[in-house]
Design a protein around this motif. Structure first.
Motif, mmCIF file in Angstrom:
data_model
loop_
_atom_site.group_PDB
_atom_site.id
_atom_site.type_symbol
_atom_site.label_atom_id
_atom_site.label_comp_id
_atom_site.label_asym_id
_atom_site.label_seq_id
_atom_site.Cartn_x
_atom_site.Cartn_y
_atom_site.Cartn_z
ATOM 1 N N ASN A 36 0.827 -1.207 0.000
ATOM 2 C CA ASN A 36 0.000 0.000 0.000
ATOM 3 C C ASN A 36 0.865 1.263 0.000
ATOM 4 O OD1 ASN A 36 -2.554 -1.183 -0.094
ATOM 5 N ND2 ASN A 36 -2.620 -1.473 2.114
ATOM 6 N N TRP A 37 2.112 1.152 0.402
ATOM 7 C CA TRP A 37 3.025 2.294 0.376
ATOM 8 C C TRP A 37 3.257 2.786 -1.048
ATOM 9 C CZ3 TRP A 37 4.113 5.376 4.171
ATOM 10 C CH2 TRP A 37 4.011 4.917 5.476
ATOM 11 N N ASP A 38 3.081 1.912 -2.040
ATOM 12 C CA ASP A 38 3.260 2.315 -3.436
ATOM 13 C C ASP A 38 2.355 3.508 -3.771
ATOM 14 O OD1 ASP A 38 4.890 0.058 -3.582
ATOM 15 O OD2 ASP A 38 3.314 -1.174 -4.449
ATOM 16 N N PHE A 51 13.568 -3.468 -11.476
ATOM 17 C CA PHE A 51 13.064 -2.703 -10.338
ATOM 18 C C PHE A 51 12.675 -3.616 -9.176
ATOM 19 C CE2 PHE A 51 12.311 -0.036 -14.074
ATOM 20 C CZ PHE A 51 12.969 1.112 -13.683
ATOM 21 N N CYS A 52 12.738 -3.055 -7.980
ATOM 22 C CA CYS A 52 12.510 -3.843 -6.766
ATOM 23 C C CYS A 52 11.377 -3.227 -5.928
ATOM 24 C CB CYS A 52 13.802 -3.883 -5.957
ATOM 25 S SG CYS A 52 13.692 -4.905 -4.488
ATOM 26 N N GLY A 53 10.320 -4.007 -5.711
ATOM 27 C CA GLY A 53 9.208 -3.557 -4.883
ATOM 28 C C GLY A 53 9.565 -3.622 -3.402
ATOM 29 N N LYS A 54 8.697 -3.102 -2.575
ATOM 30 C CA LYS A 54 8.910 -3.159 -1.125
ATOM 31 C C LYS A 54 9.057 -4.612 -0.676
ATOM 32 C CE LYS A 54 7.134 -1.526 3.327
ATOM 33 N NZ LYS A 54 8.459 -1.198 3.841
ATOM 34 N N ARG A 90 -1.499 -6.608 -4.782
ATOM 35 C CA ARG A 90 -0.189 -6.477 -4.142
ATOM 36 C C ARG A 90 0.457 -7.847 -3.945
ATOM 37 N NH1 ARG A 90 -3.883 -3.606 -2.146
ATOM 38 N NH2 ARG A 90 -4.219 -4.900 -0.329
ATOM 39 N N SER A 91 -0.248 -8.903 -4.326
ATOM 40 C CA SER A 91 0.298 -10.252 -4.249
ATOM 41 C C SER A 91 1.042 -10.579 -5.540
ATOM 42 C CB SER A 91 -0.834 -11.265 -4.057
ATOM 43 O OG SER A 91 -1.548 -10.979 -2.881
ATOM 44 N N ARG A 92 1.872 -11.599 -5.493
ATOM 45 C CA ARG A 92 2.623 -12.012 -6.688
ATOM 46 C C ARG A 92 1.638 -12.396 -7.797
ATOM 47 N NH1 ARG A 92 7.826 -13.317 -7.687
ATOM 48 N NH2 ARG A 92 8.244 -14.780 -9.368
ATOM 49 N N ILE A 114 8.445 2.355 -8.952
ATOM 50 C CA ILE A 114 8.728 2.709 -7.558
ATOM 51 C C ILE A 114 9.690 1.643 -7.040
ATOM 52 C CG2 ILE A 114 7.747 3.079 -5.264
ATOM 53 C CD1 ILE A 114 5.091 3.811 -6.716
ATOM 54 N N ASP A 115 10.959 2.011 -6.927
ATOM 55 C CA ASP A 115 12.014 1.076 -6.557
ATOM 56 C C ASP A 115 12.400 1.301 -5.095
ATOM 57 O OD1 ASP A 115 14.576 -0.203 -6.199
ATOM 58 O OD2 ASP A 115 14.721 -0.314 -8.379
ATOM 59 N N PHE A 116 12.000 0.377 -4.244
ATOM 60 C CA PHE A 116 12.269 0.517 -2.812
ATOM 61 C C PHE A 116 13.724 0.254 -2.465
ATOM 62 C CE2 PHE A 116 7.773 0.772 -2.469
ATOM 63 C CZ PHE A 116 7.517 1.378 -1.246
#
Length: 180
Positions: free
Chosen positions: A35-37, A169-172, A110-112, A136-138
């Motif tokens: 949800n931070w995205d 790119f890398c998610g949270k 937000r799931s795979r 959005i790359d955490f």
């Protein structure tokens, strides 16, 4: 300095947005693992003085939260409703306005999920609007929108190209992100 830029700076985030401020555009946003995205993405776009609407499950649009989401540009999505074509409605919306920017997360969850939704491609192609590729790359703490994609109408090839772009790119939660 605006509040959005200030908040991102103190949190250590960098915003790199170089695509033009198109009057009509879809921003494809990935990875979408938290949800931070939403919060980081809205702050990043606002930090450069731009506004974008977004799609969200209709169940989130209850009072009073629904008023806030609509004020922020939220478009409620009815899932599984018969006779309701979100794609057709959004094409009509793009075609009937002079200015519209919508951020869409093709993963849809937000799931795979390696089976990304294709609606954003069909909307962009039919409404003849560009797709800005937003990430959005955490890991790097960076929000980037530096590339634009023009859909060809070949959904499979377009999706293959877009997923290839997001591989780095890398998610949270990296384990929840798939471009395969």
């Amino acid at each position: 300095m605006n509040l959005s830029k200030f908040l991102l700076r103190i949190a250590g985030w960098k915003v790199i947005i170089s695509v033009p401020d198109y009057p009509k555009c879809i921003i494809c946003v990935a990875p979408h693992t938290s949800n931070w995205d939403f919060i980081i993405g809205k702050l990043a776009y606002a930090s450069i003085g731009r506004k974008a609407g977004f799609l969200m499950k209709s169940s989130w649009f209850f009072f009073p939260l629904g008023l806030l989401f609509k004020a922020l540009g939220g478009v409620p999505v009815e899932r599984g409703k018969k006779g309701y074509s979100l794609v057709e409605q959004l094409i009509a919306r793009f075609n009937s306005t002079d200015r519209l920017t919508l951020a869409i997360t093709p993963e849809g969850t937000r799931s795979r999920n390696s089976n990304w939704h294709t609606g954003f491609l069909r909307i962009a192609y039919a409404a003849d609007v560009n797709i800005a590729l937003g990430a959005i790359d955490f890991e790097k703490k960076e929000v980037t929108i530096t590339e634009t994609y023009s859909p060809t109408g070949d959904i499979d090839e377009d999706m293959k190209q877009i997923k290839a772009y997001y591989k780095g790119f890398c998610g949270k939660y990296p384990e929840k992100f798939s471009t395969e």
